[in-house]
Design an enzyme around this catalytic site. Sequence first.
Site, PDB file in Angstrom:
ATOM      1  N   HIS A  47       0.846  -1.197   0.000  1.00 60.81           N
ATOM      2  CA  HIS A  47       0.000   0.000   0.000  1.00 60.81           C
ATOM      3  C   HIS A  47       0.883   1.249   0.000  1.00 60.81           C
ATOM      4  O   HIS A  47       0.640   2.186  -0.759  1.00 60.81           O
ATOM      5  CB  HIS A  47      -0.902   0.022   1.239  1.00 60.81           C
ATOM      6  N   HIS A 102       0.291  -3.419   9.205  1.00 67.32           N
ATOM      7  CA  HIS A 102       1.727  -3.285   8.979  1.00 67.32           C
ATOM      8  C   HIS A 102       2.386  -2.601  10.167  1.00 67.32           C
ATOM      9  O   HIS A 102       1.762  -1.795  10.862  1.00 67.32           O
ATOM     10  CB  HIS A 102       2.017  -2.483   7.712  1.00 67.32           C
TER      11      HIS A 102
END
Length: 410
Positions: A175, A222
Amino acid sequence: MRRLAAHLQSSDLVARFQRACGLYPAAGAEENSVHNHRQDDHSRQHRDAGVVHRHRSKEGTVQLSGGTREQDNNSNYTCSVSGSAENYVVRNRSLYFLFLVSAALGNEVFYISFLPCLHWNLDPFLCRRLVNMWAVVMYIGQVLKDVLKLPRPLAPPVVKLETRVAAEYGLPSTHAMAATAISFTLLLSAPERVQFQWEVGVFLAVLLSTLVCLSRLYTGMHSALDVICGVLIAAVVMATSYPLWAWFDRVQLHGRCSPVLAVALPLLLCYCYPGLDHYSTTRGDTTMILGGASGCWLGYWLNERLGVTFEPAGPLLLLLPVPLPSLTCVTFALGAARFAVGLLVLVGTRQSVRWASLALVCRCYGESPGDREARRRKEIEVPYKFMTYGAMGLVNTVLVNRLFLLLGLL
């Protein structure tokens, strides 16, 4: 350095960021909020069994998909979803929705809407640059994930708001890579075509990439190290490839072997994708990305051969960059119409080609298209997803603009 890396990889660091933004695990929230949300014994039994349940409050409950949302006098609400870890309390709804929207900017829905919209309403040149860079950084990021095999943050203490990619590894954050690549590729390429205030462009590029990066921490998917490495890797890829962008444009549009490379190279990379001892969505997602990029590449080459590139040529090139067109009611309506028609065509292409390609590939291997495990096999997953998204890229670049001409939308 090793201590710093361990700190940035820490799940506790992600959890502290979530708490600072008002996101708490439901159990911890109950301990720290003077029992604003109370459970009766029946609700607790259902929770322990992993089913959807309700917290009681004076303000009642609001239904969510797959669960419930409860609101109290302090504007907090708790979410609980059957069979998942999505059981959390939100104390800052503005940040909650901001980061969920930001996280969606790295998903399939955004890619198949934003990138084609740029092609239809601004400039195919910019779309081509973005698709190329997006495909490169995403492939590198996905491969690094499955080679390094570094885990995602642990839950608990982290609250995880997404489940689809939970089986994927963590480092780097794709991302963050995609957001950085798309934002700054657009910033670096746009001055060749349009006039705009550079400072505003830099601000928007930094803002967009920062929001997407922070959203990966907020959603618990993350660590800080994953995000930082994702940004740095994308920056290195862009810096090293930038001198080649104009050269690759010429190869892509005019090279004799361009149509062969457009299909063979991405397909080879999909089949050479590193294998894992368990199924992960990374290979399928990578195939979708490379398939879409392959279709766009082939479509841009075909447009050039047909002489309908929708790009300025001859004396018109001397006029570049041109001022951004003013946004009027008419131009907005035309842009919205193009977006709606184009998206409808792409969705229809996706559904029809997916069904046909899956049926064809499964028939070749004697499998049922409804067999989920069969669809996950490389020899089935790669070709049917590549064909599906390759067709979408081809339709986006070749057919949709011609449809706009027929409908008088250009």
